[in-house]
Write a protein that holds these residues in place. Structure first.
Motif, PDB file in Angstrom:
ATOM      1  N   GLY A  79     -18.418-109.784  17.899  1.00 22.00           N
ATOM      2  CA  GLY A  79     -17.916-110.559  16.770  1.00 22.00           C
ATOM      3  C   GLY A  79     -16.558-110.119  16.277  1.00 22.00           C
ATOM      4  O   GLY A  79     -15.759-110.946  15.817  1.00 22.00           O
ATOM      5  N   PRO A  83     -12.531-110.948  19.527  1.00 23.66           N
ATOM      6  CA  PRO A  83     -11.331-111.621  18.999  1.00 23.66           C
ATOM      7  C   PRO A  83     -10.139-110.677  18.868  1.00 23.66           C
ATOM      8  O   PRO A  83      -8.993-111.099  19.039  1.00 23.66           O
ATOM      9  CB  PRO A  83     -11.786-112.126  17.619  1.00 23.66           C
ATOM     10  CG  PRO A  83     -13.272-112.228  17.725  1.00 23.66           C
ATOM     11  CD  PRO A  83     -13.675-111.081  18.601  1.00 23.66           C
ATOM     12  N   TRP A  90     -12.938-117.121  16.535  1.00 22.21           N
ATOM     13  CA  TRP A  90     -14.185-117.730  16.991  1.00 22.21           C
ATOM     14  C   TRP A  90     -14.130-119.249  16.978  1.00 22.21           C
ATOM     15  O   TRP A  90     -14.847-119.906  17.726  1.00 22.21           O
ATOM     16  CB  TRP A  90     -15.357-117.216  16.153  1.00 22.21           C
ATOM     17  CG  TRP A  90     -15.831-115.886  16.644  1.00 22.21           C
ATOM     18  CD1 TRP A  90     -15.616-114.668  16.069  1.00 22.21           C
ATOM     19  CD2 TRP A  90     -16.576-115.640  17.833  1.00 22.21           C
ATOM     20  NE1 TRP A  90     -16.176-113.678  16.833  1.00 22.21           N
ATOM     21  CE2 TRP A  90     -16.780-114.245  17.915  1.00 22.21           C
ATOM     22  CE3 TRP A  90     -17.092-116.444  18.839  1.00 22.21           C
ATOM     23  CZ2 TRP A  90     -17.477-113.644  18.960  1.00 22.21           C
ATOM     24  CZ3 TRP A  90     -17.787-115.861  19.883  1.00 22.21           C
ATOM     25  CH2 TRP A  90     -17.972-114.485  19.944  1.00 22.21           C
ATOM     26  N   ASP A 351      -8.484-117.230  24.254  1.00 21.11           N
ATOM     27  CA  ASP A 351      -9.734-117.956  24.050  1.00 21.11           C
ATOM     28  C   ASP A 351     -10.440-118.214  25.374  1.00 21.11           C
ATOM     29  O   ASP A 351     -11.677-118.161  25.456  1.00 21.11           O
ATOM     30  CB  ASP A 351      -9.467-119.265  23.308  1.00 21.11           C
ATOM     31  CG  ASP A 351      -8.449-120.140  24.020  1.00 21.11           C
ATOM     32  OD1 ASP A 351      -7.740-119.638  24.914  1.00 21.11           O
ATOM     33  OD2 ASP A 351      -8.361-121.336  23.680  1.00 21.11           O
TER      34      ASP A 351
END
Length: 388
Positions: A79, A83, A90, A351
């Motif tokens: 989490g 990133p 996210w 991403d």
């Protein structure tokens, strides 16, 4: 070094006269000539009194709390860390997931199941006399515990032994199988795959202007190869009958050993298995790792990432090495984060890199854990088989 299919010079083959086997027992390693732990003086007598395979292993409250803490750590790594190293939020990762072809996740589930089935074939070969169904259930349950519980590898091994014992297998076959399967996994995970990654890393300049910069990957692979080779060398040395006999004799002078000769007979059974079933032990696990590499390749290509095949081998090897890090069970979260960082270092959009590694986790983490839970439940509800 002892290799499957060979016997060290000057050393009697298992079952030959002078190998220490009792008259009338037949060749060591044949499940028909050995009984369970109830057989006095059997090959597993030296261990059966200390190893309880008649009852399932229990998780203490501390272990359960550690499992939850580990889960929180994995969620934090994914989490926050994912990133951070990729520079993608996210929301971006979620959009990438939504844009993937509808078959992406189901294909990962299939590849994860195929890898699990192939690994179970190695377990079936290692545990002589076992059925494939029992090997699948035992291996899946053991692997799930190893991935979900900190330090769960030993608990998973005991669970595998319990399920095999419950299926009716004798103690000698269980002990020999555990050692044989562990040696194969050690040889491939700690030495073979990291060595393959080093070779792929060294050859990458042939497919590009320069070798990619994989953060820490080179030294991690070198350390894994060195440690794996040393461990395998010590294991091979210890499997020499003369060396093991000397070690047992030295230990007997300090600690009580109930039946030193039984340890040597267990060694004979192990060497016989390695000599006669090398292909069945190594081949399926090699194919399973190839399927997992294919899953990485599919995940990368699904996200439109263009990376040379040799580079994907290096990234795959790096992920397998990092899976050995005991920070989280099975290296979950660490392997995905570092793998995504490696893709970003190669010029991949953040991403896309993060989404590719999360897609790979479906095959390497989600499928084994879910399959293990189902397998354990099925094995526990089935009536125990008659002991063979």
């Amino acid at each position: 070094m002892i290799t499957p299919g060979s016997t060290p010079r000057g050393e009697p083959s298992p079952g030959d006269p002078g190998d220490g086997a009792a008259p009338g027992r037949g060749r060591a390693g044949d499940p028909e000539v050995t009984g369970g732990p109830e057989t006095t003086g059997g090959p597993a007598a030296w261990l059966s009194g200390d190893l309880d395979l008649e009852h399932p292993p229990r998780l203490s409250g501390r272990r359960i709390a550690a499992a939850f803490a580990s889960l929180l750590l994995v969620l934090a790594l994914l989490g926050w860390g994912l990133p951070l190293v990729t520079g993608a939020g996210w929301a971006q990762i979620g959009r990438r997931f939504a844009e993937m072809p509808i078959w992406s996740v189901p294909l990962m589930v299939v590849l994860g199941a195929v890898a699990l089935a192939l690994e179970s074939a190695t377990v079936r070969t290692a545990f002589r006399g076992s059925r494939y169904r029992d090997a699948v259930q035992g291996h899946a349950a053991s692997q799930a515990v190893g991935m979900a519980v900190p330090g769960g590898s030993m608990i998973g091994t005991v669970l595998l032994g319990y399920l095999m014992r419950r299926s009716g297998l004798c103690m000698q076959a269980i002990i020999t199988g555990v050692i044989a399967a562990s040696l194969v996994d050690m040889a491939l995970t700690s030495a073979g795959i990291p060595l393959l990654g080093l070779v792929a890393y060294a050859l990458t300049p042939l497919v590009g202007p320069e070798a990619p910069d994989l953060p820490g990957g080179l030294w991690a692979a070198l350390a894994a190869v060195a440690g794996g080779l040393v461990t395998l060398g010590l294991a091979a040395l210890l499997m020499r009958r003369s060396v093991l006999a000397s070690v047992v004799a030295q230990i007997s002078q300090v600690l009580p050993v109930a039946d030193p000769e039984a340890i040597l007979r267990q060694r004979d059974a192990l060497v016989a298995l390695l000599r006669t079933r090398a292909a069945g032990l190594i081949g399926p696990t090699v194919l399973a790792r190839a399927v997992q590499w294919l899953a990485l390749l599919v995940a990368i290509r699904t996200l439109g990432i263009e990376v040379p095949l040799l580079v994907t081998l290096a990234i795959f090897a790096l992920g397998r090495v990092l899976a050995l890090v005991p920070l989280t069970p099975g290296g979950t979260g660490i392997a995905e984060t570092v793998g995504a960082a490696a893709l970003v270092a190669l010029g991949t959009a953040g991403d896309a890199a993060a989404t590719a590694m999360l897609l790979l986790a479906v095959a390497t983490f989600v499928v084994p854990c879910l399959a293990g839970g189902v397998a354990a439940a099925m094995a526990m509800t089935r009536a125990p088989a008659r002991r063979r």
